[in-house]
Design a protein around this motif. Sequence first.
Motif, mmCIF file in Angstrom:
data_model
loop_
_atom_site.group_PDB
_atom_site.id
_atom_site.type_symbol
_atom_site.label_atom_id
_atom_site.label_comp_id
_atom_site.label_asym_id
_atom_site.label_seq_id
_atom_site.Cartn_x
_atom_site.Cartn_y
_atom_site.Cartn_z
ATOM 1 N N SER A 10 0.945 -1.315 0.071
ATOM 2 C CA SER A 10 0.045 -0.373 -0.430
ATOM 3 C C SER A 10 0.717 1.010 0.414
ATOM 4 C CB SER A 10 -1.262 -0.042 1.045
ATOM 5 O OG SER A 10 -0.242 -0.248 2.599
ATOM 6 N N LYS A 11 -0.163 2.278 -0.278
ATOM 7 C CA LYS A 11 1.063 3.375 -0.705
ATOM 8 C C LYS A 11 0.981 4.208 1.243
ATOM 9 C CE LYS A 11 0.680 8.193 -2.208
ATOM 10 N NZ LYS A 11 -0.763 8.680 -3.238
ATOM 11 N N LEU A 12 2.325 4.477 1.281
ATOM 12 C CA LEU A 12 3.064 5.286 2.545
ATOM 13 C C LEU A 12 2.932 7.116 2.001
ATOM 14 C CD1 LEU A 12 4.259 5.511 4.800
ATOM 15 C CD2 LEU A 12 5.961 5.718 3.792
ATOM 16 N N ILE A 13 1.676 7.619 2.731
ATOM 17 C CA ILE A 13 1.797 9.092 3.335
ATOM 18 C C ILE A 13 3.155 9.102 3.696
ATOM 19 C CG2 ILE A 13 0.217 10.962 3.505
ATOM 20 C CD1 ILE A 13 -1.235 9.174 0.801
ATOM 21 N N GLY A 14 2.924 9.575 4.915
ATOM 22 C CA GLY A 14 3.978 9.657 5.507
ATOM 23 C C GLY A 14 4.408 8.780 6.966
ATOM 24 N N TYR A 15 5.024 9.186 7.407
ATOM 25 C CA TYR A 15 6.189 8.450 8.720
ATOM 26 C C TYR A 15 6.212 9.960 9.240
ATOM 27 C CZ TYR A 15 6.399 3.844 9.704
ATOM 28 O OH TYR A 15 6.267 2.680 11.167
ATOM 29 N N TRP A 16 6.010 10.395 11.282
ATOM 30 C CA TRP A 16 5.960 11.012 11.466
ATOM 31 C C TRP A 16 6.521 10.912 13.042
ATOM 32 C CZ3 TRP A 16 1.792 10.836 8.269
ATOM 33 C CH2 TRP A 16 2.158 11.484 7.324
ATOM 34 N N ARG A 17 7.124 11.607 14.070
ATOM 35 C CA ARG A 17 7.607 11.444 15.364
ATOM 36 C C ARG A 17 7.609 12.812 16.065
ATOM 37 N NH1 ARG A 17 11.669 14.024 17.323
ATOM 38 N NH2 ARG A 17 12.947 14.699 16.560
ATOM 39 N N THR A 18 6.246 12.679 17.285
ATOM 40 C CA THR A 18 6.152 13.615 17.768
ATOM 41 C C THR A 18 8.041 15.026 18.103
ATOM 42 O OG1 THR A 18 5.926 12.970 19.854
ATOM 43 C CG2 THR A 18 3.962 13.083 18.904
ATOM 44 N N ASP A 19 7.319 15.974 17.838
ATOM 45 C CA ASP A 19 7.954 17.259 18.847
ATOM 46 C C ASP A 19 8.001 17.596 19.879
ATOM 47 O OD1 ASP A 19 10.451 16.752 17.431
ATOM 48 O OD2 ASP A 19 10.239 17.892 16.105
ATOM 49 N N LEU A 20 6.483 17.872 19.645
ATOM 50 C CA LEU A 20 5.345 18.589 21.191
ATOM 51 C C LEU A 20 3.974 17.482 21.574
ATOM 52 C CD1 LEU A 20 5.611 22.121 19.944
ATOM 53 C CD2 LEU A 20 6.938 21.334 21.390
ATOM 54 N N GLY A 21 3.626 17.763 22.445
ATOM 55 C CA GLY A 21 2.414 16.488 22.513
ATOM 56 C C GLY A 21 2.824 15.765 23.549
ATOM 57 N N GLY A 22 2.587 14.370 23.483
ATOM 58 C CA GLY A 22 2.939 12.930 23.684
ATOM 59 C C GLY A 22 3.788 12.797 23.568
ATOM 60 N N LEU A 23 4.476 12.903 24.102
ATOM 61 C CA LEU A 23 6.332 12.411 24.303
ATOM 62 C C LEU A 23 6.110 10.607 23.365
ATOM 63 C CD1 LEU A 23 7.897 13.068 27.747
ATOM 64 C CD2 LEU A 23 8.494 14.358 25.620
ATOM 65 N N ASN A 24 7.001 10.778 22.588
ATOM 66 C CA ASN A 24 8.068 9.295 21.916
ATOM 67 C C ASN A 24 6.996 7.994 21.087
ATOM 68 O OD1 ASN A 24 10.735 9.464 23.345
ATOM 69 N ND2 ASN A 24 9.268 8.987 25.279
ATOM 70 N N MET A 62 6.215 5.216 22.074
ATOM 71 C CA MET A 62 7.229 4.082 22.994
ATOM 72 C C MET A 62 7.693 4.582 23.741
ATOM 73 S SD MET A 62 6.825 2.704 19.014
ATOM 74 C CE MET A 62 9.135 2.033 19.406
ATOM 75 N N SER A 63 8.919 2.855 24.050
ATOM 76 C CA SER A 63 9.267 2.997 25.914
ATOM 77 C C SER A 63 10.349 4.849 25.707
ATOM 78 C CB SER A 63 10.138 2.740 26.774
ATOM 79 O OG SER A 63 11.179 2.376 25.110
ATOM 80 N N GLY A 64 10.713 5.570 26.080
ATOM 81 C CA GLY A 64 11.189 6.884 26.466
ATOM 82 C C GLY A 64 12.401 6.225 26.681
ATOM 83 N N THR A 65 12.588 5.587 27.249
ATOM 84 C CA THR A 65 14.293 4.549 27.443
ATOM 85 C C THR A 65 14.610 4.423 25.921
ATOM 86 O OG1 THR A 65 13.888 3.024 27.902
ATOM 87 C CG2 THR A 65 14.257 4.035 29.820
ATOM 88 N N GLY A 66 15.946 4.317 25.616
ATOM 89 C CA GLY A 66 16.203 4.030 24.186
ATOM 90 C C GLY A 66 15.600 4.806 22.886
ATOM 91 N N ARG A 67 15.213 6.455 23.508
ATOM 92 C CA ARG A 67 14.868 6.417 22.102
ATOM 93 C C ARG A 67 15.001 7.019 20.564
ATOM 94 N NH1 ARG A 67 13.602 13.121 21.194
ATOM 95 N NH2 ARG A 67 13.125 12.917 19.228
ATOM 96 N N GLN A 68 16.942 7.042 20.770
ATOM 97 C CA GLN A 68 17.315 7.076 19.402
ATOM 98 C C GLN A 68 18.049 6.053 19.047
ATOM 99 O OE1 GLN A 68 21.125 8.532 21.431
ATOM 100 N NE2 GLN A 68 21.094 10.445 20.088
ATOM 101 N N GLN A 69 17.592 4.924 20.298
ATOM 102 C CA GLN A 69 17.116 3.473 19.536
ATOM 103 C C GLN A 69 16.524 3.088 19.008
ATOM 104 O OE1 GLN A 69 17.186 0.293 22.343
ATOM 105 N NE2 GLN A 69 18.077 -1.557 21.083
ATOM 106 N N TRP A 70 15.345 3.500 19.677
ATOM 107 C CA TRP A 70 13.754 2.919 18.767
ATOM 108 C C TRP A 70 13.960 3.923 17.062
ATOM 109 C CZ3 TRP A 70 10.208 6.398 18.340
ATOM 110 C CH2 TRP A 70 9.933 7.827 19.739
ATOM 111 N N GLU A 71 13.994 4.869 17.115
ATOM 112 C CA GLU A 71 14.268 6.315 16.278
ATOM 113 C C GLU A 71 15.008 4.947 14.782
ATOM 114 O OE1 GLU A 71 15.058 10.335 15.423
ATOM 115 O OE2 GLU A 71 13.079 10.576 17.517
#
Length: 111
Positions: free
Chosen positions: A6-20, A91-100
Motif C-alpha cells: 500500500s501507499k505510504l503517505i508519511g511517517y512522523w514522530r512527535t516534537d510537542l505533545g505526547g512524548l515518544n 514508544m518507551s522513553g528509554t532508548g529513544r535514539q535506538q527505536w528511532e
Amino acid sequence: SRLAHSKLIGYWRTDLGGLNEVFHIWEYPSYAQRTAVRSALNNDTAFQSYLRTVQPMWIEQTNSVLRLLPWCAGIDSPSSTGAYELCTLSMSGTGRQQWEKLLETNVLELC
C-alpha cells in the motif's frame, strides 16, 4: 517491501505533545484492499521480522481509519473514496535514539 502492499503517505514522530509517539499513514483504495493488505503483511516474512524487532519497544498502539471530508481540497490529491489508516505508536522513553534508528532503518528497508 511494505510499499508493495500500500501507499505510504508519511511517517512522523512527535516534537510537542505526547512524548515518544510515532505516526504513520497508509493509503488504501478501499476497506477491502486494507483487509487484503493486512492479510498479506501477516505472510510477509520481512515485515514480520521487523515487527518482532520493534514490538518490544511498543507501549501502546492505536489505529484509526480516516476518510477525506468532501470540502477538503487535500494536500497531495488524496482519493475522495480511499481509506487512510493512521497508526499511533507510543514508544518507551528509554532508548529513544535506538527505536528511532530502528524505525528509520526498517521503514526505509521495507520501502
